[in-house]
Design a protein around this motif. Structure first.
Motif, PDB file in Angstrom:
ATOM      1  N   ASP A  61       0.869  -1.157   0.037  1.00  0.00           N
ATOM      2  CA  ASP A  61      -0.095  -0.182  -0.017  1.00  0.00           C
ATOM      3  C   ASP A  61       0.871   1.057  -0.070  1.00  0.00           C
ATOM      4  N   VAL A  62       0.146   2.368   0.223  1.00  0.00           N
ATOM      5  CA  VAL A  62       0.588   3.789  -0.142  1.00  0.00           C
ATOM      6  C   VAL A  62       1.682   4.092   1.058  1.00  0.00           C
ATOM      7  N   GLU A  63       2.541   4.669   0.739  1.00  0.00           N
ATOM      8  CA  GLU A  63       3.629   4.983   1.700  1.00  0.00           C
ATOM      9  C   GLU A  63       3.437   6.539   2.219  1.00  0.00           C
ATOM     10  N   SER A  64       2.442   7.335   1.492  1.00  0.00           N
ATOM     11  CA  SER A  64       2.169   8.534   1.671  1.00  0.00           C
ATOM     12  C   SER A  64       0.718   8.935   1.352  1.00  0.00           C
ATOM     13  N   SER A  65       0.189  10.082   1.859  1.00  0.00           N
ATOM     14  CA  SER A  65      -1.017  10.420   1.589  1.00  0.00           C
ATOM     15  C   SER A  65      -0.908  11.055   0.134  1.00  0.00           C
ATOM     16  N   PRO A  66      -1.885  10.726  -0.668  1.00  0.00           N
ATOM     17  CA  PRO A  66      -1.800  11.364  -1.984  1.00  0.00           C
ATOM     18  C   PRO A  66      -2.141  12.909  -1.907  1.00  0.00           C
ATOM     19  N   ALA A  67      -1.843  13.877  -2.691  1.00  0.00           N
ATOM     20  CA  ALA A  67      -2.156  15.268  -2.595  1.00  0.00           C
ATOM     21  C   ALA A  67      -3.454  15.698  -2.505  1.00  0.00           C
ATOM     22  N   GLY A  68      -3.945  16.393  -1.392  1.00  0.00           N
ATOM     23  CA  GLY A  68      -5.427  16.832  -1.418  1.00  0.00           C
ATOM     24  C   GLY A  68      -6.181  15.844  -0.530  1.00  0.00           C
ATOM     25  N   THR A  69      -5.428  14.895  -0.061  1.00  0.00           N
ATOM     26  CA  THR A  69      -6.296  14.043   1.045  1.00  0.00           C
ATOM     27  C   THR A  69      -5.780  14.076   2.274  1.00  0.00           C
ATOM     28  N   ASP A  70      -6.355  14.446   3.252  1.00  0.00           N
ATOM     29  CA  ASP A  70      -6.046  14.526   4.685  1.00  0.00           C
ATOM     30  C   ASP A  70      -5.596  13.266   5.552  1.00  0.00           C
ATOM     31  N   VAL A  71      -6.579  12.042   5.320  1.00  0.00           N
ATOM     32  CA  VAL A  71      -6.273  10.765   5.907  1.00  0.00           C
ATOM     33  C   VAL A  71      -6.694   9.685   4.887  1.00  0.00           C
ATOM     34  N   VAL A  72      -5.901   8.858   4.704  1.00  0.00           N
ATOM     35  CA  VAL A  72      -5.989   7.623   4.005  1.00  0.00           C
ATOM     36  C   VAL A  72      -6.258   6.433   4.925  1.00  0.00           C
ATOM     37  N   LEU A  73      -7.264   5.827   4.589  1.00  0.00           N
ATOM     38  CA  LEU A  73      -7.673   4.625   5.467  1.00  0.00           C
ATOM     39  C   LEU A  73      -7.457   3.524   4.580  1.00  0.00           C
ATOM     40  N   VAL A  74      -6.360   2.531   5.328  1.00  0.00           N
ATOM     41  CA  VAL A  74      -5.984   1.527   4.827  1.00  0.00           C
ATOM     42  C   VAL A  74      -6.799   0.473   5.333  1.00  0.00           C
ATOM     43  N   VAL A  75      -7.685  -0.294   4.819  1.00  0.00           N
ATOM     44  CA  VAL A  75      -8.289  -1.289   5.572  1.00  0.00           C
ATOM     45  C   VAL A  75      -8.324  -2.885   5.130  1.00  0.00           C
ATOM     46  N   GLY A  76      -7.887  -3.744   6.004  1.00  0.00           N
ATOM     47  CA  GLY A  76      -7.888  -5.016   5.657  1.00  0.00           C
ATOM     48  C   GLY A  76      -7.029  -5.948   6.675  1.00  0.00           C
TER      49      GLY A  76
END
Length: 147
Positions: A61-76
């Motif tokens: 999964d992502v190593e950083s938040s995409p531009a314009g996104t405050d919180v990335v929720l990685v679920v699983g």
């Protein structure tokens, strides 16, 4: 759904994320309820005027938040395994008593129980919530002081 518990979890989460956003992992033994938890957290984040995205945990999964996104929720399931734990700024373990029965010889249940006992993901979580009762989620503090 327990709005107070979700509200409190998001307050704690946001208080621990770096300024500019962060990545949160949601793991647990709650099966399909993990996705629902991700959605509930995203709605509460949005209610506070912030942006979020929910992604399924794939192991890469992502190593950083995409531009314009405050919180990335990685679920699983597996998001709190030792090799990836350090990627997340905050973590949540979601429990639902009785969801998995390793005695059933179901391959996924046996594999999950192995993950749970070998890697101790619950103990690595920033917060733990029990969703066994959909009308009354309960925060589990998972420490000796609560005994």
């Amino acid at each position: 759904m327990s709005n107070t518990v979700i509200h409190d979890l998001v307050s704690e989460m946001l208080g621990r994320l770096p300024s500019g956003g962060g990545i949160v992992a949601v793991d647990g033994d709650a099966g399909e309820q993990l996705s629902d938890m991700g959605s509930q957290l995203a709605r509460e984040i949005s209610a506070r005027g912030l942006t979020s995205s929910v992604r399924a945990f794939t192991g890469a999964d992502v190593e950083s938040s995409p531009a314009g996104t405050d919180v990335v929720l990685v679920v699983g399931e597996g998001a709190l395994q030792p090799g990836v734990r350090t990627r997340w700024n905050w973590t949540l373990w979601v429990e639902a008593s009785g969801v998995r029965d390793p005695a059933s010889n179901d391959r996924s249940a046996v594999a999950f129980e192995s993950y749970r006992s070998r890697d101790e993901p619950k103990g690595a979580a920033s917060a733990i919530v029990d969703v066994s009762d959909p009308e009354g989620y309960r925060r589990d503090w998972n420490d000796a002081c609560s005994i």
